[in-house]
Design an enzyme around this catalytic site. Structure first.
Site, PDB file in Angstrom:
ATOM      1  N   TYR A  41      -1.270   0.003  10.593  1.00 38.15           N
ATOM      2  CA  TYR A  41      -1.591  -0.446   9.221  1.00 38.15           C
ATOM      3  C   TYR A  41      -0.440  -0.089   8.271  1.00 38.15           C
ATOM      4  O   TYR A  41       0.065  -0.944   7.534  1.00 38.15           O
ATOM      5  CB  TYR A  41      -2.906   0.171   8.722  1.00 38.15           C
ATOM      6  CG  TYR A  41      -3.178  -0.217   7.285  1.00 38.15           C
ATOM      7  CD1 TYR A  41      -3.433  -1.540   6.941  1.00 38.15           C
ATOM      8  CD2 TYR A  41      -3.135   0.741   6.263  1.00 38.15           C
ATOM      9  CE1 TYR A  41      -3.642  -1.916   5.623  1.00 38.15           C
ATOM     10  CE2 TYR A  41      -3.351   0.373   4.942  1.00 38.15           C
ATOM     11  CZ  TYR A  41      -3.604  -0.956   4.629  1.00 38.15           C
ATOM     12  OH  TYR A  41      -3.798  -1.326   3.310  1.00 38.15           O
ATOM     13  N   SER A  84       0.857  -1.193   0.000  1.00 34.64           N
ATOM     14  CA  SER A  84       0.000   0.000   0.000  1.00 34.64           C
ATOM     15  C   SER A  84       0.887   1.235   0.000  1.00 34.64           C
ATOM     16  O   SER A  84       2.027   1.182   0.495  1.00 34.64           O
ATOM     17  CB  SER A  84      -0.877   0.020   1.258  1.00 34.64           C
ATOM     18  OG  SER A  84      -1.542   1.268   1.393  1.00 34.64           O
TER      19      SER A  84
HETATM   20  N1  LIG Z   1      -8.899  -0.666  -0.825  1.00 33.80           N
HETATM   21  C1  LIG Z   1      -7.845   0.103  -0.696  1.00 33.80           C
HETATM   22  O1  LIG Z   1      -7.963   1.350  -0.713  1.00 33.80           O
HETATM   23  C2  LIG Z   1      -6.478  -0.507  -0.546  1.00 33.80           C
HETATM   24  C3  LIG Z   1      -5.378   0.310  -0.782  1.00 33.80           C
HETATM   25  C4  LIG Z   1      -4.094  -0.210  -0.663  1.00 33.80           C
HETATM   26  C5  LIG Z   1      -3.942  -1.538  -0.328  1.00 33.80           C
HETATM   27  N2  LIG Z   1      -5.023  -2.322  -0.082  1.00 33.80           N
HETATM   28  C6  LIG Z   1      -4.761  -3.721   0.281  1.00 33.80           C
HETATM   29  O2  LIG Z   1      -5.338  -4.551  -0.696  1.00 33.80           O
HETATM   30  C7  LIG Z   1      -5.650  -5.827  -0.122  1.00 33.80           C
HETATM   31  C8  LIG Z   1      -7.083  -6.178  -0.497  1.00 33.80           C
HETATM   32  O3  LIG Z   1      -7.943  -5.209   0.040  1.00 33.80           O
HETATM   33  P1  LIG Z   1      -9.374  -4.861  -0.566  1.00 33.80           P
HETATM   34  O4  LIG Z   1      -9.428  -3.391  -0.738  1.00 33.80           O
HETATM   35  O5  LIG Z   1      -9.699  -5.739  -1.699  1.00 33.80           O
HETATM   36  O6  LIG Z   1     -10.280  -5.188   0.735  1.00 33.80           O
HETATM   37  P2  LIG Z   1     -11.444  -6.231   1.004  1.00 33.80           P
HETATM   38  O7  LIG Z   1     -12.506  -6.113  -0.032  1.00 33.80           O
HETATM   39  O8  LIG Z   1     -11.839  -6.022   2.430  1.00 33.80           O
HETATM   40  O9  LIG Z   1     -10.729  -7.652   0.848  1.00 33.80           O
HETATM   41  C9  LIG Z   1      -9.874  -8.172   1.824  1.00 33.80           C
HETATM   42  C10 LIG Z   1      -9.749  -9.667   1.623  1.00 33.80           C
HETATM   43  O10 LIG Z   1      -8.863 -10.198   2.614  1.00 33.80           O
HETATM   44  C11 LIG Z   1      -9.460 -11.325   3.202  1.00 33.80           C
HETATM   45  N3  LIG Z   1      -9.010 -11.540   4.574  1.00 33.80           N
HETATM   46  C12 LIG Z   1      -9.040 -10.658   5.610  1.00 33.80           C
HETATM   47  N4  LIG Z   1      -8.582 -11.251   6.729  1.00 33.80           N
HETATM   48  C13 LIG Z   1      -8.247 -12.527   6.380  1.00 33.80           C
HETATM   49  C14 LIG Z   1      -7.745 -13.637   7.093  1.00 33.80           C
HETATM   50  N5  LIG Z   1      -7.484 -13.586   8.420  1.00 33.80           N
HETATM   51  N6  LIG Z   1      -7.510 -14.796   6.421  1.00 33.80           N
HETATM   52  C15 LIG Z   1      -7.775 -14.875   5.115  1.00 33.80           C
HETATM   53  N7  LIG Z   1      -8.278 -13.866   4.373  1.00 33.80           N
HETATM   54  C16 LIG Z   1      -8.521 -12.720   5.014  1.00 33.80           C
HETATM   55  C17 LIG Z   1     -10.962 -11.075   3.132  1.00 33.80           C
HETATM   56  O11 LIG Z   1     -11.672 -12.303   3.107  1.00 33.80           O
HETATM   57  P3  LIG Z   1     -12.514 -12.935   4.317  1.00 33.80           P
HETATM   58  O12 LIG Z   1     -13.072 -11.784   5.120  1.00 33.80           O
HETATM   59  O13 LIG Z   1     -13.563 -13.763   3.618  1.00 33.80           O
HETATM   60  O14 LIG Z   1     -11.515 -13.760   5.042  1.00 33.80           O
HETATM   61  C18 LIG Z   1     -11.077 -10.386   1.778  1.00 33.80           C
HETATM   62  O15 LIG Z   1     -11.209 -11.341   0.754  1.00 33.80           O
HETATM   63  C19 LIG Z   1      -5.378  -5.697   1.358  1.00 33.80           C
HETATM   64  O16 LIG Z   1      -4.107  -6.266   1.653  1.00 33.80           O
HETATM   65  C20 LIG Z   1      -5.343  -4.194   1.587  1.00 33.80           C
HETATM   66  O17 LIG Z   1      -4.539  -3.834   2.694  1.00 33.80           O
HETATM   67  C21 LIG Z   1      -6.282  -1.846  -0.203  1.00 33.80           C
END
Ligand SMILES: NC(=O)c1ccc[n+]([C@@H]2O[C@H](COP(=O)([O-])OP(=O)(O)OC[C@H]3O[C@@H](n4cnc5c(N)ncnc54)[C@H](OP(=O)(O)O)[C@@H]3O)[C@@H](O)[C@H]2O)c1
Length: 250
Positions: A148, A135
């Site tokens: 974070y 990120s």
């Molecule tokens: N959205 C943003 O603005 C943004 C920006 C920079 C980076 N990111 C990063 O991108 C990645 C994906 O985020 P996203 O935006 O797509 O968010 P999201 O829609 O909340 O997806 C997060 C995913 O991680 C899984 N997860 C969470 N805890 C887990 C655990 N203990 N074991 C296995 N799976 C787990 C969730 O699945 P379950 O709940 O079904 O387990 C879900 O599929 C993350 O690493 C986040 O930090 C996001």
């Protein structure tokens, strides 16, 4: 057929990456805790998508998932370490310690342990690509980013240290560092279901979309085997840097 393992496949970036890689002809294993969401993705994507429940914070769950995966795929061409979360926007002095522990368990320990499981077979096959989802928060400090951002700084340095250890092999490592992205559950999770605060965060902003990250992953995957993208920082045009803060009359 090339194979990919995508963690955090039940929503957001992970689901979009699975859709894209299946469309590109990969056999994709998608993991997450919510099996029902993974099953829905399998119904949509068909037999080239294999749902496997895995909680990256539970070593026994990682072991069980890899035992299942190894029955279907002898080797992995791509691992996308995408599972992760942010919890809270409070300043460190007001933050909830349990939230800190969960972010570290998921974004740091979980990502490292999944990599540890996948890496030996990649090295033995002398091929493979690990794409970590970091990120901009891993490089750009902001109030409330505390743990974070620090977990994503870990992802950044872990990715680079993997490159150092993998020197002399054909295994590649890329850290993709997105900025503000909408269309995922990330902010609802971070803001504890406060839909109004989430709406305010994205108000009048054209943010990065999950398909954009999937596009980036697909691009990295199709590069010639001699190319390694070390890192990519991706922001919406609407997002940029601001000046450092100065407190007066301290
Ligand atoms: N959205 C943003 O603005 C943004 C920006 C920079 C980076 N990111 C990063 O991108 C990645 C994906 O985020 P996203 O935006 O797509 O968010 P999201 O829609 O909340 O997806 C997060 C995913 O991680 C899984 N997860 C969470 N805890 C887990 C655990 N203990 N074991 C296995 N799976 C787990 C969730 O699945 P379950 O709940 O079904 O387990 C879900 O599929 C993350 O690493 C986040 O930090 C996001």
């Amino acid at each position: 057929m090339k194979t990919a393992l995508v963690t955090g496949a039940s929503s957001g970036f992970g689901a979009a990456i699975c859709r894209r890689l299946v469309a590109e002809g990969y056999a994709v294993v998608g993991t997450a805790r919510r099996g029902d969401k993974l099953e829905a993705l399998r119904a949509e994507l068909g037999d080239n998508f294999m749902p496997v429940v895995m909680d990256v914070t539970e070593p026994a769950s990682i072991d069980a998932a890899f035992a299942q995966i190894q029955q279907r795929c002898t080797s992995l061409d791509v691992l996308v370490n995408n599972a992760g979360l942010a919890l809270g926007v409070e300043k460190a002095q007001q933050a909830n310690a349990a939230n800190w522990e969960r972010m570290i368990a998921t974004n740091v320990t979980g990502l490292a342990l999944v990599t540890h499981r996948a890496l030996p077979a990649m090295v033995a096959a002398n091929r493979g690509l690990i794409i970590n989802i970091g990120s901009t928060a891993g490089s750009v400090p902001y109030p409330g980013g505390n743990v974070y951002g620090a977990t994503k700084a870990f992802v950044k340095q872990f990715s680079r240290n993997l490159r150092a250890d993998l020197s002399g092999t054909r295994v590649r490592v890329t850290n993709i560092e997105p900025g503000l992205c909408s269309g995922t559950e990330f902010s609802m999770v971070r803001l504890d279901g406060n839909a109004e605060a989430v709406a305010e965060l994205y108000r009048d902003v054209e943010a990065i979309r999950p398909q954009d990250i999937a596009e980036t992953v697909a691009w990295v995957c199709q590069l010639p085997a001699h190319m390694n993208i070390n890192s990519m920082e991706i922001m919406p045009v609407a997002q940029s840097y601001a000046a450092l803060s100065v407190a007066r009359n301290l």
